[in-house]
Write an enzyme that holds these catalytic residues in place. Structure first.
Site, PDB file in Angstrom:
ATOM      1  CE1 TYR A 360     -25.272  16.112   4.290  1.00  0.00           C
ATOM      2  CE2 TYR A 360     -23.334  16.089   2.885  1.00  0.00           C
ATOM      3  CZ  TYR A 360     -24.141  15.470   3.806  1.00  0.00           C
ATOM      4  OH  TYR A 360     -23.826  14.226   4.253  1.00  0.00           O
ATOM      5  CG  ASP A 388     -29.186  12.095   8.184  1.00  0.00           C
ATOM      6  OD1 ASP A 388     -28.388  12.836   7.567  1.00  0.00           O
ATOM      7  OD2 ASP A 388     -29.408  10.915   7.867  1.00  0.00           O
ATOM      8  CG  HIS A 480     -25.754  10.187   7.005  1.00  0.00           C
ATOM      9  ND1 HIS A 480     -26.293  11.371   6.600  1.00  0.00           N
ATOM     10  CD2 HIS A 480     -24.519  10.144   6.444  1.00  0.00           C
ATOM     11  CE1 HIS A 480     -25.410  12.021   5.842  1.00  0.00           C
ATOM     12  NE2 HIS A 480     -24.333  11.279   5.725  1.00  0.00           N
TER      13      HIS A 480
HETATM   14  C1  LIG Z   1     -18.910   6.608   2.493  1.00  0.00           C
HETATM   15  C2  LIG Z   1     -20.274   7.200   2.658  1.00  0.00           C
HETATM   16  C3  LIG Z   1     -20.476   8.511   2.297  1.00  0.00           C
HETATM   17  C4  LIG Z   1     -21.740   9.079   2.412  1.00  0.00           C
HETATM   18  N1  LIG Z   1     -21.927  10.357   2.002  1.00  0.00           N
HETATM   19  C5  LIG Z   1     -23.162  10.912   2.087  1.00  0.00           C
HETATM   20  C6  LIG Z   1     -23.382  12.241   1.651  1.00  0.00           C
HETATM   21  O1  LIG Z   1     -22.481  12.924   1.174  1.00  0.00           O
HETATM   22  N2  LIG Z   1     -24.641  12.738   1.773  1.00  0.00           N
HETATM   23  C7  LIG Z   1     -25.678  12.008   2.294  1.00  0.00           C
HETATM   24  O2  LIG Z   1     -26.807  12.502   2.382  1.00  0.00           O
HETATM   25  N3  LIG Z   1     -25.501  10.739   2.710  1.00  0.00           N
HETATM   26  C8  LIG Z   1     -24.268  10.178   2.620  1.00  0.00           C
HETATM   27  N4  LIG Z   1     -24.078   8.888   3.044  1.00  0.00           N
HETATM   28  C9  LIG Z   1     -25.225   8.105   3.556  1.00  0.00           C
HETATM   29  C10 LIG Z   1     -25.881   7.303   2.421  1.00  0.00           C
HETATM   30  O3  LIG Z   1     -26.543   8.144   1.510  1.00  0.00           O
HETATM   31  C11 LIG Z   1     -26.915   6.292   2.963  1.00  0.00           C
HETATM   32  O4  LIG Z   1     -27.814   6.952   3.827  1.00  0.00           O
HETATM   33  C12 LIG Z   1     -26.270   5.105   3.696  1.00  0.00           C
HETATM   34  O5  LIG Z   1     -25.010   4.821   3.163  1.00  0.00           O
HETATM   35  C13 LIG Z   1     -27.143   3.865   3.588  1.00  0.00           C
HETATM   36  O6  LIG Z   1     -26.580   2.806   4.293  1.00  0.00           O
HETATM   37  P1  LIG Z   1     -25.739   1.598   3.610  1.00  0.00           P
HETATM   38  O7  LIG Z   1     -24.387   2.148   3.318  1.00  0.00           O
HETATM   39  O8  LIG Z   1     -25.737   0.542   4.670  1.00  0.00           O
HETATM   40  O9  LIG Z   1     -26.467   1.158   2.357  1.00  0.00           O
HETATM   41  C14 LIG Z   1     -22.817   8.307   2.934  1.00  0.00           C
HETATM   42  C15 LIG Z   1     -22.599   6.973   3.303  1.00  0.00           C
HETATM   43  C16 LIG Z   1     -21.341   6.421   3.166  1.00  0.00           C
HETATM   44  C17 LIG Z   1     -21.139   4.979   3.554  1.00  0.00           C
END
Ligand SMILES: Cc1cc2nc3c(=O)[nH]c(=O)nc-3n(C[C@H](O)[C@H](O)[C@H](O)COP(=O)(O)O)c2cc1C
Ligand code: HEM
Length: 622
Positions: A360, A388, A480
């Site tokens: 980030y 995003d 995301h």
């Molecule tokens: C609990 C949680 C925390 C996440 N934290 C971040 C993060 O810190 N940075 C980021 O770029 N994406 C974050 N994401 C998004 C994930 O990198 C990813 O885009 C997304 O989880 C993919 O979908 P899925 O959970 O259905 O596989 C997070 C997703 C979840 C579920």
């Protein structure tokens, strides 16, 4: 006997209110939080609840390791607690005996402490877990409520379930014959006194009335995969199948990486290092994130770590020893708001394991550049800049849990509620810079020289083309996990258009040695068939988020390892049935996308795990 140095616990216990001062113990050290109360991004009320006590268990999973040093003035660090001097906290008021037909489930066996559920639910043995959906089903029933709500949240879910379960945690008799209703008031699912097996504690499966829930993006991520069908080929030699591939020359055992997800310790006491280790074992790549910026406010995202598999063949011929090293990796992307520090995640990697860092971009650019340089020094191979999240999505399910927490306290004030509501957006704004724009990328790329730089969160072909034109190394088509903009498109649905546009612009090298500009996809992937569809349509690899942290939360590192093994088994079978001996044989003509933009086709296992949110007040007792 020499007097022990430090702060006496009895003195700590006396500092238990605004008037007397608020002292807290975390990891054996005493902090004066009196002046910080109204500055605390999590609100004053939660601190007051633990005033004069040890708050380590509550504090740990939701703060990065450096939260205290970064935020609390050193003059407020009062020193170590003299061991065994803190009086035991008052015993909690015993819950009233459950009424005869109460159903209870529990935290038993789940990763994290601070259970908020009564006893009963017993997880099935790991051998019984057959798919990634199964991990999610167990997580839903066994994780503590805060962890589940944070992980499963979408952007604008209504938060009734959080409210119900919080109440459930405190008040067993609430569950006397609880019955779920859909928003249309239709009876869905009864819990009766004789129920108790997992399957009886089910959620409404039916898709709710239009407009009643708002996390369309999360559900659509998965549903889009159900609208792509295969065109299998026959009579090809599939005696052995090989689903390994490479990302910028880094070998990986399958076209899958573990994407960045924040706050691993909400699910398991060891946190994200479980993902790192399992990724190494299975030769896939993990994306890590830095503590400074995270999915939650105030954290830095650490990206990635990758996994490696090293096959070394040594031939000794006379004096010359020739070593051929084939590195196969599973990639893990480490999230910004990791519970473990970036260095812990890198330290947990095996020799040669490839890691990517998810970043980030901080408003304090110097801080971001420092993180990038540190990642480079530590051998991280690629930087995934999350684009995003100029503001965190309003995750109402997650928020509702916090409000419910407030309701339990006499000290809750309207101001506290307001602060808490504002908390995430307010705190995050200083960590994720909403002014970030295309012109800033050159500075980041410069600092990252030597590492690949990818934009994570691209949602249309125009931006993918712009990324390629600016000389970046790839994009992650992602919304995301449906946690940011609701109605953001499913990454799979935009993939064909992105591939076509990049190809037309001459940005894509021909497969199988693509390497020039890579396309990744994440969101809703639960099966190897999902991955194969994305690969057939032009993705290099696919990121998996929630299934990984659910498997970690339920069975720790062993669970993550099993989840990856399940995917491998699915790959092997599906590639045979598809008639694709290698991943490079998985080509566009093997899928039929004519229904991609047609209405959704439901998938029962996903819907079963999907936790429907209902408006406030839609709950009923028998
Ligand atoms: C609990 C949680 C925390 C996440 N934290 C971040 C993060 O810190 N940075 C980021 O770029 N994406 C974050 N994401 C998004 C994930 O990198 C990813 O885009 C997304 O989880 C993919 O979908 P899925 O959970 O259905 O596989 C997070 C997703 C979840 C579920
Ligand atoms: C000792 C000093 C502390 C400091 C410097 C501190 C700092 C922070 C910071 C920077 C945040 C925002 C980042 C985030 O949301 O994760 C935060 C949030 C929070 N903190 Fe603390 N904190 C401290 C102690 C505590 C304690 C003792 C508790 C509980 C007993 C606590 C509970 C919370 C909660 C519930 C949140 C909100 C997390 C969320 O949005 O999900 N904090 N804290």
């Amino acid at each position: 006997m020499a007097q022990q140095k430090g702060v006496d616990g009895k003195v700590v216990a006396e500092h238990n209110s605004r008037e007397k001062g608020v002292w807290i113990v975390i990891h054996g050290k005493v902090y004066d939080m009196t002046d910080f109360l109204d500055e605390h991004p999590g609100g004053a009320e939660i601190i007051l609840k633990y005033a004069g006590m040890d708050a380590t268990e509550e504090y740990d999973p939701i703060h990065p390791p450096d939260a205290i040093t970064d935020n609390l003035d050193p003059s407020k660090h009062l020193g170590p607690l003299i061991p065994n001097t803190l009086p035991a906290p008052p015993a909690p008021t015993p819950a009233p005996a459950p009424a005869p037909n109460t159903v209870t489930i529990s935290q038993k066996g789940a990763g994290a402490g601070n259970s908020d559920r009564p006893e009963e639910y017993v997880k099935p043995p790991l051998e019984e877990i057959l798919s990634l959906h199964d991990f999610e089903a167990v997580a839903r029933r066994s994780m503590n409520r805060r962890g589940w709500n944070y992980y499963s949240s979408s952007e604008t879910m209504k938060a009734e379930f959080g409210e119900i379960v919080t109440e459930f945690g405190r008040c067993p008799e609430f569950w006397q014959g609880l019955e779920w209703f859909s928003v249309r008031g239709q009876r869905r699912n009864k819990l009766t006194r004789n129920s108790g097996a997992d399957d009886e504690i089910t959620m409404p499966v039916e898709v709710p009335a239009e407009g009643s829930i708002a996390d369309h993006a999360q559900r659509e991520n998965h549903n889009a995969y159900h609208r792509v069908w295969f065109r299998p080929r026959i009579l090809r030699n599939v005696k052995s199948v090989d689903f390994s591939t490479s990302i910028w020359g880094h070998a990986t055992s399958m076209p899958v990486y573990i994407t960045a997800t924040a706050l691993g310790k909400l699910g398991h006491p060891e946190g994200e290092v479980c993902l790192t280790r399992a990724a190494a074992k299975h030769d896939i790549i993990q994306m890590t994130h830095d503590q400074g910026d995270s999915d939650l406010p105030d954290m830095a995202v650490i990206v990635v770590s990758v996994v490696e598999v090293v096959v070394v063949v040594v031939f000794v011929i006379e004096i010359v020893r020739m070593v051929i090293v084939v590195v196969v990796e599973v990639i893990v992307v480490i999230p910004t708001l990791a519970s473990c520090s970036f260095d812990e995640m890198v330290d947990a990697a095996s020799p040669g394991q490839v890691q990517f860092l998810q970043l980030y971009v901080n408003a304090d650019r110097a801080r971001t550049i420092k993180i990038i340089k540190h990642a480079k020094e530590r051998g991280v191979k690629a930087l995934f800049v999350t684009v995003d999240a100029p503001q965190l999505g309003r995750r109402e399910k997650d928020m509702r849990t916090k409000f419910e927490g407030n309701a339990s306290s006499q000290q809750t004030s309207g101001k506290d509620n307001f602060r808490r509501d504002q908390g995430a957006a307010r705190a995050i704004s200083s960590f994720i810079d909403p002014s970030l724009n295309w012109d800033d990328l050159a500075e980041l790329a410069d600092a990252a020289k030597g590492m690949k730089v990818v934009l994570k969160g691209v949602q249309c072909w125009e931006d993918a083309v712009m990324a390629a034109e600016r000389g970046l190394d790839g994009v992650v088509l992602s919304n995301h996990g449906g946690r940011q903009l609701d109605f953001a498109p499913s990454p799979l649905a935009i993939l064909p258009g992105v591939v076509a546009a990049l190809r037309a612009g001459g940005h894509l090298a021909p497969r199988p040695d693509r390497g020039k500009f890579e396309i990744f996809v994440d969101g809703g992937v639960r099966r190897a068939t999902d991955v194969l569809k994305a690969v057939a349509l032009g993705a290099t690899a696919v990121g998996i988020g929630r299934p990984m942290i659910y498997s970690m939360s339920t069975y720790g590192e062993e669970g993550v390892s099993k989840a990856l093994q399940i995917l491998k088994d699915e790959f092997e079978m599906n590639m045979r049935l598809l008639g694709a001996p290698t991943i490079h044989d998985v080509v566009p003509s093997m899928v039929d996308t004519s229904a991609l933009h047609a209405p959704a086709v439901g998938g029962t296992m996903y819907q079963e795990n999907y936790e429907q949110m209902m408006p406030v007040g839609v709950k009923a007792r028998l």
